[in-house]
Design an enzyme around this catalytic site. Structure first.
Site, PDB file in Angstrom:
ATOM      1  N   ASP A   1      -6.380 -80.651 -49.920  1.00 31.53           N
ATOM      2  CA  ASP A   1      -6.059 -81.910 -49.250  1.00 31.53           C
ATOM      3  C   ASP A   1      -4.555 -82.004 -48.985  1.00 31.53           C
ATOM      4  O   ASP A   1      -3.778 -81.148 -49.409  1.00 31.53           O
ATOM      5  CB  ASP A   1      -6.539 -83.077 -50.119  1.00 31.53           C
ATOM      6  CG  ASP A   1      -7.081 -84.243 -49.302  1.00 31.53           C
ATOM      7  OD1 ASP A   1      -6.637 -84.410 -48.144  1.00 31.53           O
ATOM      8  OD2 ASP A   1      -7.938 -84.981 -49.812  1.00 31.53           O
TER       9      ASP A   1
ATOM     10  N   ASP B   1     -11.949 -89.334 -42.383  1.00 33.52           N
ATOM     11  CA  ASP B   1     -13.176 -89.103 -43.142  1.00 33.52           C
ATOM     12  C   ASP B   1     -14.375 -89.670 -42.384  1.00 33.52           C
ATOM     13  O   ASP B   1     -14.292 -90.752 -41.795  1.00 33.52           O
ATOM     14  CB  ASP B   1     -13.120 -89.827 -44.494  1.00 33.52           C
ATOM     15  CG  ASP B   1     -12.110 -89.221 -45.449  1.00 33.52           C
ATOM     16  OD1 ASP B   1     -11.488 -88.207 -45.087  1.00 33.52           O
ATOM     17  OD2 ASP B   1     -11.945 -89.763 -46.545  1.00 33.52           O
TER      18      ASP B   1
END
Length: 365
Positions: free
Chosen positions: A106, A167
């Protein structure tokens, strides 16, 4: 907890997921203890993963599956656990020693874009130095985009797939936004996709379990059946890694049928590896195509209307493949929402597809 991932691995092996092509069981953020050990190494939370990651990896491997794990390029993960900044080699060696097969890396808590890029490059090289084959899943372009245009040629040199956009959520508005973003940016992202490197539109509705369906949210609660069909069809068109984010212990037979559909997965995993793209918009309809091996094409007819009943969209086969997909003739097979042959057509024929609101008809030509 490790028990959750053990149960998921059991279900994947016993209920056809592995045989359908879903290979990876992936742990996301929050698996770590809040601090590194006395040697500076990451460690699993002792309460939730009491046996450790190595033992979990061994169990997953015993089921014929692979294990994925999560870390972050910055000094903390998105949830505040220890990140890999200044520990890239050590963390890569740790993951390899545990038998990890995929790293989702990430991009939270990196102070500058320079450090972000440096971290993604350094972890890529560190993973390669371990000598273990580890899929490298990046979020590099997503964190770059607000400030600068990503260099996808460079990103593909270092990453196996990369997130571009927000997301995915278990909602139709989320699926729509991902499709809109992809169509808007297709001129820059479609050409870079191919074997070894993929655009990742995030999970296809399913619990941080990964099969190379980018985050599929199918099998949860936020999508209607037609919308689930649309996500599966469009993720196949986009050559997306198919990741499921759902609980396979409690999935409906319908969702299981869709996610394990061998014809759709074959399109998604087509060895030519070309990503599909939007070729036409007409009122509420979108027409997408994806070149496949063997001079075939996958074609998606998406109805963006959200009210009313089914509507019919008619298009000429000369639209497809710059006029070459059906020249001089072709067979047409419907893959979704049902599997059936439509027959043989010549290159000046027209096709008519009846599509439910928010639904998609997926064809192979």
């Amino acid at each position: 907890s490790e028990q959750l991932f053990v149960e998921m691995a059991d279900v994947m092996a016993a209920e056809g997921w592995r045989d359908a092509g879903y290979e990876f069981v992936c742990i996301d953020d929050c698996w770590m203890a809040p601090t590194r050990d006395e040697h500076g190494r990451l460690q699993a939370d002792p309460k939730r993963f009491p046996s450790g990651i190595r033992k979990l990896a061994d169990y997953v491997h015993s089921k014929g599956l692979k294990l994925g794990i999560y870390s972050d390029v910055g000094n903390k993960t998105c949830a505040g656990f220890p990140g890999s900044y200044n520990h890239y080699d050590l963390d890569a060696q740790t993951f390899a020693s545990w038998g990890v097969d995929l790293l989702k890396f990430d991009g939270c808590n990196s102070d500058t874009l320079e450090l972000l890029g440096e971290g993604y490059r350094r972890m890529s090289l560190a993973l390669n130095r371990t000598g273990r084959s580890i899929v490298y899943s990046c979020e590099w372009p997503f964190y770059l985009r607000p400030m600068q245009q990503p260099n996808y040629t460079e990103i593909k040199q270092y990453c196996n797939h990369w997130r571009n956009f927000f997301d995915v959520y278990d909602s139709w508005s989320s699926i729509k936004s991902i499709l809109d973003w992809t169509a808007l940016h297709q001129d820059s992202i479609v050409k870079i996709a191919g074997p070894g490197g993929w655009n990742d539109p995030d999970m296809a509705t399913l619990l941080s379990i990964f099969v190379f369906l980018s985050q599929l949210v199918i099998g949860n609660f936020g999508l209607s059946w037609d919308q689930a069909v649309t996500q599966m069809a469009m993720w196949a068109i986009m050559a997306a890694p198919l990741f499921m984010s759902n609980d396979l212990r409690h999935i409906s037979p319908e969702a299981k049928w869709l996610l394990q559909n061998k014809e759709v997965i074959a399109i998604n995993q087509d060895p030519l590896g070309k990503q599909g793209y939007q070729i036409a918009k007409d009122k509420n309809f979108e027409l997408w195509e994806r070149p496949l091996s063997g001079r075939a094409y996958a074609v998606a007819v998406l109805n963006r209307q959200e009210i009313g009943g089914p509507q019919t969209f008619t298009f000429s086969l000369t639209f497809l493949g710059n006029g070459l997909a059906c020249n001089p003739a072709c067979s047409v097979h419907e893959v979704l929402p049902a599997s059936r042959d439509w027959g043989v057509y010549n290159w000046v024929s027209s096709l008519s597809a009846e599509v439910n609101p928010t639904g998609t008809v997926l064809l192979k030509v």
